[in-house]
Design an enzyme around this catalytic site. Structure first.
Site, mmCIF file in Angstrom:
data_model
loop_
_atom_site.group_PDB
_atom_site.id
_atom_site.type_symbol
_atom_site.label_atom_id
_atom_site.label_comp_id
_atom_site.label_asym_id
_atom_site.label_seq_id
_atom_site.Cartn_x
_atom_site.Cartn_y
_atom_site.Cartn_z
ATOM 1 N N ASP A 64 0.816 -1.213 0.000
ATOM 2 C CA ASP A 64 0.000 0.000 0.000
ATOM 3 C C ASP A 64 0.848 1.261 0.000
ATOM 4 O OD1 ASP A 64 -2.185 -1.664 0.094
ATOM 5 O OD2 ASP A 64 -2.562 -1.369 2.230
ATOM 6 N N GLY A 65 1.927 1.245 0.758
ATOM 7 C CA GLY A 65 2.806 2.414 0.839
ATOM 8 C C GLY A 65 3.427 2.763 -0.495
#
Length: 87
Positions: A64-65
């Site tokens: 996600d990052g």
């Protein structure tokens, strides 16, 4: 077809897999673009060398990052995203 490949290069396995995917896509005659700092290492085109609207697809390798990071850095890219979570 032009695919933008964004990899979390701080994770060695994500970087290695991304290098292999980049090589495979290039062998299939698909243009791969990466962040300018990694173009030479990935043997791909630099992102700054193309019009962002010509990108057909984004492949995000990390988590996600990684997706959030490139969306903030390159908000002008409006292509479908496939995120591969390697965390």
């Amino acid at each position: 077809m032009i695919i933008a490949l964004f990899a979390n290069t701080t994770k060695q396995h994500a970087k290695n897999l991304s290098l292999n995917i980049c090589e495979f896509l290039s062998e299939q005659k698909i243009t791969v673009v990466v962040e300018d700092a990694y173009a030479e290492e990935f043997k791909a085109k630099a992102l700054s060398s193309i019009d962002p609207s010509s990108i057909d697809f984004v492949l995000s390798m990390g988590g996600d990052g990684t997706i959030l990071q490139w969306v903030h850095l390159y908000p002008h890219i409006e292509a479908p995203i496939l995120g591969i979570n390697l965390g």
